[in-house]
Design an enzyme around this catalytic site. Structure first.
Site, PDB file in Angstrom:
ATOM      1  N   GLY A 143       0.811  -1.213   0.000  1.00 18.16           N
ATOM      2  CA  GLY A 143       0.000   0.000   0.000  1.00 18.16           C
ATOM      3  C   GLY A 143       0.842   1.260   0.000  1.00 18.16           C
ATOM      4  N   CYS A 144       0.414   2.228   0.807  1.00 15.33           N
ATOM      5  CA  CYS A 144       1.081   3.531   0.843  1.00 15.33           C
ATOM      6  C   CYS A 144       2.541   3.442   1.277  1.00 15.33           C
ATOM      7  CB  CYS A 144       0.317   4.474   1.775  1.00 15.33           C
ATOM      8  SG  CYS A 144      -1.320   4.932   1.170  1.00 15.33           S
ATOM      9  N   ALA A 145       2.913   2.384   1.986  1.00 21.48           N
ATOM     10  CA  ALA A 145       4.300   2.224   2.431  1.00 21.48           C
ATOM     11  C   ALA A 145       5.199   1.654   1.337  1.00 21.48           C
ATOM     12  CB  ALA A 145       4.353   1.325   3.662  1.00 21.48           C
TER      13      ALA A 145
END
Length: 362
Positions: A143-145
Site C-alpha cells: 500500500g502507501c508504504a
C-alpha cells in the site's frame, strides 16, 4: 551508502478536480446517507484540488467486472511504467548523461492496485531493451508504504551488489479499484482521497561512479532504513477482496494511531544512528491525507513548514498510494540539498506498518 540519483513521474491523462469528485460522490451516495452534505465536507476539507486518473470520469459511472478493471490496470501500468522508466533514465535535471536500460541490474516493481502474472516489469522488459538477466523483484501489498519500502529493498540490494544500478518502479492505479456499488463510509472517504500515479527511481551502489552520472551538486545517499509492523493491526488499512474486486479498508483511527505510535518508532530509528529529530533538515513524508500530515506534525513536534512539499503533492495529485512518496522525494531532490544535510523519508501502510529511511546529501 547507495545513492538515489534520479526520480521521474508518469502522470495519467485525465484530470478530475475536487469539485467534480464532490458532484460524483453526491450522485452516488446521496440515497445511502441522509447527511450526505455533511460527509461531503471531507472532500472540501482535505485540501486536495485535483487528481489524475487513467480513465475518463464517465467510465467510473458504469459497472465493470473485476477482470475488466484488472485488464485496464495491466494496460495502463505497462504504458505509464515505460514512460516513467524512460524519463528516469534520461532525466537531465538529475543525470549528466543518459543511462541505458541495458545497464540496469535489477527492477523492484511496487504496486497494490492490480495483479498480473507475468508481472508488469516482465511485460515492460519485453518492450524496452533491458538485458535478459536483469533481476526482477515484484512486491505487492504494501500500500502507501510500498514506495519507501521499495527504495529500502533497493538499498539492501546495492549494499550486497555495490556495482549495481537498480530501478524502483511504483505503479498505483487506485481509481481502477473503485467500487461503484460500495456505499460504505470507507469508500466515500477513499473517493475523496485516492488517485492514480506512477513514478520511477534510480538507486546506485557505492562502486558506481556517481560523479560521472550526477548532474546536481549533491544527491541523497541512503544511510539506513527501518521497517516496523504494529502487532494486531490488520484491520487498520488494506483491501477486503471479494468477487467484485478490491474493497477499501480505511480506519478512521489512522491519525490517532500515528500520533501515538510514530514518534517512539522514529526516535528509536534516529537514536540508533546517533541522531535525533532536531538533526533532520528535510522531512520527506508520504501525505496520506491532510489529517495524516497534521498527525505527523503533532506527533513529532516538527514545524509545519517541513511538510509543505508533501502538502503540495497532496493538493495537486491526491494520495497515489506507494507512488506518492516518490513524487515528494523528486521535489526535494529538485530543490537540491545542502551537502551534509539529513533527510528522513516516512510512509505508513497496511499491516499496520511504517517504513523509514535516513538520507544524507553529499
Amino acid at each position: 551508502m547507495p545513492t538515489i540519483l534520479s526520480v521521474a513521474e508518469a502522470v495519467p491523462e485525465f484530470v478530475i478536480k475536487q469539485e467534480q469528485a464532490i458532484d460524483f460522490a453526491r450522485e452516488l451516495f446521496s440515497e445511502k446517507f441522509k447527511d450526505i452534505e455533511r460527509l461531503l465536507k471531507a472532500f472540501q476539507n482535505g485540501q486536495i484540488e485535483k487528481r489524475h486518473i487513467v480513465k475518463d470520469i464517465v467510465w467510473y459511472r458504469e459497472d465493470h467486472s473485476f477482470a475488466d478493471k484488472n485488464n485496464a490496470y495491466i494496460e495502463s501500468a505497462v504504458t505509464l511504467g515505460m514512460q516513467a522508466i524512460k524519463k528516469c533514465l534520461k532525466n537531465e535535471t538529475f543525470l549528466a548523461k543518459e543511462i541505458h536500460c541495458e545497464e540496469i541490474d535489477a527492477i523492484f516493481y511496487i504496486s497494490t492496485t492490480g495483479m498480473a502474472t507475468p508481472s508488469i516489469e516482465a511485460r515492460i522488459m519485453n518492450r524496452l531493451p533491458f538485458q535478459e538477466n536483469t533481476k526482477r523483484i515484484p512486491i505487492w501489498g504494501l500500500g502507501c508504504a510500498g514506495g519507501a519500502a521499495g527504495i529500502s529493498r533497493a538499498f539492501e540490494f546495492c549494499k550486497a551488489y555495490p556495482d549495481s544500478k537498480v530501478l524502483v518502479l511504483s505503479v498505483e492505479l487506485c481509481s481502477l479499484t473503485f467500487q461503484r456499488n460500495d456505499l460504505s463510509k470507507s469508500n466515500l472517504i477513499g473517493t475523496s482521497l485516492f488517485a492514480d500515479g506512477v513514478a520511477c527511481a534510480l538507486i546506485c551502489g557505492d562502486e558506481v561512479n556517481i560523479d560521472d552520472l550526477c548532474a546536481k551538486k549533491t544527491a541523497p545517499a541512503i544511510i539506513e532504513t527501518q521497517s516496523t509492523l504494529m502487532p494486531d493491526s490488520l484491520d487498520v488499512m488494506g483491501w477486503d477482496i471479494r468477487d467484485q474486486g478490491l474493497f477499501v479498508v480505511f480506519s478512521r483511527d489512522i491519525p490517532s494511531i500515528i500520533e501515538e505510535w510514530l514518534k517512539p518508532n522514529v526516535s528509536k530509528f534516529l537514536n540508533g544512528n546517533g541522531l535525533q529529530l532536531s538533526d533532520i533538515d528535510y522531512f520527506i513524508a508520504h501525505p496520506g491525507g491532510k489529517k495524516v500530515i497534521e498527525a505527523y506534525i503533532k506527533s513529532l513536534g516538527i514545524h509545519d513548514s517541513m511538510t509543505d512539499i508533501s502538502l503540495e503533492v497532496l493538493k495537486q495529485f491526491g494520495n497515489m498510494s506507494s507512488a506518492t512518496i516518490l513524487y515528494v522525494l523528486r521535489r526535494f531532490m529538485e530543490k537540491g540539498g545542502e551537502a551534509g544535510a539529513y533527510g528522513m523519508c516516512t510512509a505508513l501502510g497496511p499491516g499496520f506498518s511504517s517504513e523509514l529511511l535516513l538520507l544524507k546529501w553529499g
